[in-house]
Design a protein around this motif. Structure first.
Motif, PDB file in Angstrom:
ATOM      1  N   PHE A 325       0.835  -1.207   0.000  1.00  7.35           N
ATOM      2  CA  PHE A 325       0.000   0.000   0.000  1.00  7.35           C
ATOM      3  C   PHE A 325       0.871   1.259   0.000  1.00  7.35           C
ATOM      4  O   PHE A 325       0.563   2.235  -0.707  1.00  7.35           O
ATOM      5  CB  PHE A 325      -0.925  -0.007   1.231  1.00  7.35           C
ATOM      6  N   LEU A 326       1.954   1.235   0.781  1.00  7.21           N
ATOM      7  CA  LEU A 326       2.822   2.402   0.828  1.00  7.21           C
ATOM      8  C   LEU A 326       3.488   2.650  -0.507  1.00  7.21           C
ATOM      9  O   LEU A 326       3.704   3.800  -0.919  1.00  7.21           O
ATOM     10  CB  LEU A 326       3.880   2.209   1.923  1.00  7.21           C
ATOM     11  N   GLU A 327       3.822   1.566  -1.219  1.00  9.29           N
ATOM     12  CA  GLU A 327       4.460   1.706  -2.526  1.00  9.29           C
ATOM     13  C   GLU A 327       3.543   2.440  -3.503  1.00  9.29           C
ATOM     14  O   GLU A 327       4.015   3.182  -4.377  1.00  9.29           O
ATOM     15  CB  GLU A 327       4.810   0.318  -3.063  1.00  9.29           C
ATOM     16  N   LYS A 328       2.226   2.226  -3.364  1.00  9.30           N
ATOM     17  CA  LYS A 328       1.245   2.885  -4.239  1.00  9.30           C
ATOM     18  C   LYS A 328       0.746   4.207  -3.636  1.00  9.30           C
ATOM     19  O   LYS A 328      -0.204   4.802  -4.139  1.00  9.30           O
ATOM     20  CB  LYS A 328       0.038   1.964  -4.464  1.00  9.30           C
ATOM     21  N   ASN A 329       1.395   4.637  -2.536  1.00  6.03           N
ATOM     22  CA  ASN A 329       0.987   5.868  -1.849  1.00  6.03           C
ATOM     23  C   ASN A 329      -0.457   5.765  -1.348  1.00  6.03           C
ATOM     24  O   ASN A 329      -1.238   6.698  -1.473  1.00  6.03           O
ATOM     25  CB  ASN A 329       1.169   7.082  -2.766  1.00  6.03           C
ATOM     26  N   MET A 330      -0.796   4.594  -0.821  1.00  5.82           N
ATOM     27  CA  MET A 330      -2.110   4.355  -0.235  1.00  5.82           C
ATOM     28  C   MET A 330      -1.929   3.963   1.222  1.00  5.82           C
ATOM     29  O   MET A 330      -0.816   3.660   1.680  1.00  5.82           O
ATOM     30  CB  MET A 330      -2.834   3.216  -0.977  1.00  5.82           C
ATOM     31  N   SER A 331      -3.025   3.954   1.967  1.00  3.22           N
ATOM     32  CA  SER A 331      -2.948   3.597   3.385  1.00  3.22           C
ATOM     33  C   SER A 331      -3.853   2.407   3.686  1.00  3.22           C
ATOM     34  O   SER A 331      -4.917   2.248   3.072  1.00  3.22           O
ATOM     35  CB  SER A 331      -3.356   4.786   4.260  1.00  3.22           C
ATOM     36  N   LEU A 332      -3.414   1.590   4.629  1.00  2.00           N
ATOM     37  CA  LEU A 332      -4.183   0.429   5.087  1.00  2.00           C
ATOM     38  C   LEU A 332      -4.428   0.583   6.581  1.00  2.00           C
ATOM     39  O   LEU A 332      -3.475   0.715   7.365  1.00  2.00           O
ATOM     40  CB  LEU A 332      -3.429  -0.868   4.805  1.00  2.00           C
TER      41      LEU A 332
END
Length: 458
Positions: A325-332
């Motif tokens: 998720f961090l690689e895609k600039n997203m949050s989990l």
């Protein structure tokens, strides 16, 4: 006698004809006996009436008067004294002498029947005593010719024959109609099943009502619809799998030929080998998914359940997926209460959640958030995976669990999916005895909710 309608009609007709015949004979016999008994009772009452008159004035004038009255009636009278000689009669003595000899000496006050055999004798007869001051002075014999009874019985027989003919005719017509009404739906069902056996599932059976035939027709219609759906699914599946297998094989073959036959730079060679490797992985994933689905379809998919600490389980999933998720600039975001346990297959449960989280990454944009929430309600475990990504169009939601179904056909290869991830997820959830539902709106996000039974708190 090979047609069911003829067999049913014959059986019904024989049964009803037998019942009608029995009832007609019983009713005929009862009516005849009742009518003869009425005639004898009336004859006896008439004789008792004459004896009452003679008891008041037992002389020649009264006797002649009684005889004269009967000579105008359809009955006859014979008056005798106690010794037996005939005092007067309205019928020739030679016709009735044998009946006088049948009379017994001890005759009750209310009289008695002398002859009631109307079938073989010419007369039916009764006798009434004439008692004066307690002494029997004579007898009044009453006679009625049995021809009138035979005539009555003949008329009754005619009526019964006519009624019986009408009843049998109506019964025959009704049985034909009912047999056709019963057999016609069966014939249509037979034709439908024959078409189904030949692979033609486009059958349509009319509704015959809320009875066993209606249930059977509905079951056959449901079977035809299901088989038609399965046939379409099979065709779609074969078409999809042919396409999915052909595409990576075409890439692998084409780029392998390029690498093999041309003098390429190291940079180009590495680029083509990378593509070949990616397509090989894609092909491997596809075959693995196909094997998983084949095992599920054959019920040979083994679910090895054991008690899982969901807190620890979800924490490990968070550790594994957070970098992606961090690689895609997203949050989990993960939420799970402490001391919550579930009996399930850990590897398969992980596969379920991985597939859903992977979809959340594929169909979300940078900056979007995905939430994994675990909770318990009424001894059930609820697992929700929600994102605020692009969502699923309403017309696609009913089909997203179908094999090889993709919401975005044009971007399917770019996103790297095989179109079987959600199909496997649903089968794995069902194999655990759970349920899975989806709620989604375009440009607002998607939420999958999985419910497993058997939550435990410790």
């Amino acid at each position: 006698m090979n047609k069911l309608s003829i067999k049913l009609g014959t059986v019904f007709f024989l049964i009803i004809f037998g019942l009608e015949t029995f009832m007609f004979f019983f009713l005929h016999s009862a009516l005849v006996d009742s009518r003869v008994e009425e005639e004898l009772t009336s004859l006896q009452a008439r004789g008792n009436s004459h004896s009452s008159i003679l008891e008041k004035q037992f002389n020649e004038d009264t006797i002649s008067h009684v005889t004269l009255m009967e000579s105008e009636a359809n009955t006859d009278v014979v008056i005798t004294n106690i010794a037996g000689p005939i005092l007067d009669s309205s019928v020739p003595s030679k016709d009735i002498i044998e009946y006088l000899e049948k009379s017994v000496s001890d005759i009750p006050r209310e009289g008695q029947i002398v002859e009631d055999n109307w079938k073989e004798e010419s007369f039916i007869s009764t006798v009434s005593p004439i008692e004066i001051n307690g002494q029997t002075m004579g007898f009044v014999y009453m006679f009625q010719n049995t021809e009138s009874i035979h005539s009555l019985i003949e008329r009754l027989n005619d009526h019964f024959l006519l009624t019986g003919f009408i009843a049998i005719s109506l019964t025959f017509i009704i049985i034909i109609i009912l047999s056709k009404a019963l057999v016609n739906p069966l014939i249509k069902m037979k034709e439908a099943t024959f078409k189904i056996s030949k692979g033609d599932f486009s059958v349509s059976l009319p509704k015959t009502g809320k009875d066993e035939l209606g249930d059977l027709a509905e079951s056959i219609q449901l079977l035809a619809d299901d088989l038609n759906y399965l046939k379409q699914e099979r065709n779609d599946f074969l078409a999809s799998i042919s396409h999915e297998l052909r595409t990576p094989l075409t890439y692998i073959k084409g780029y392998t030929d390029i690498v093999h036959r041309r003098n390429l730079s190291i940079e180009d060679r590495d680029k083509y080998l990378t593509i070949i490797l990616e397509e090989t992985h894609r092909l491997s994933d596809l075959i693995k998914d196909l094997f998983d689905l084949a095992k599920i379809d054959k019920n040979s998919f083994v679910i090895q359940k054991k008690l899982i600490d969901l807190t620890d389980f979800v924490f490990k999933i968070e550790q594994k997926f957070t970098p992606a998720f961090l690689e895609k600039n997203m949050s989990l975001v993960v939420e799970c209460p402490n001391n919550l346990y579930l009996t399930a297959d850990p590897s398969r449960l992980e596969q379920i959640i991985f597939n859903l989280l992977d979809n959340a990454i594929k169909y979300s944009a940078p900056g979007d958030k995905t939430t994994l929430t675990v909770s318990s309600k009424k001894h059930d475990v609820h697992i929700r995976i929600a994102d605020n990504g692009k969502g699923i169009p309403a017309e696609d939601i009913p089909y997203i669990f179908n094999r090889f179904y993709r919401v975005e056909k044009s971007r399917s290869r770019a996103l790297g999916g095989t179109g079987m991830g959600l199909a496997i997820v649903r089968e794995l959830v069902l194999a655990h005895g759970g349920t899975i539902t989806v709620h989604s709106e375009e440009k607002k996000g998607t939420e999958f909710e999985i419910i497993f039974k058997g939550a435990e708190k410790r």
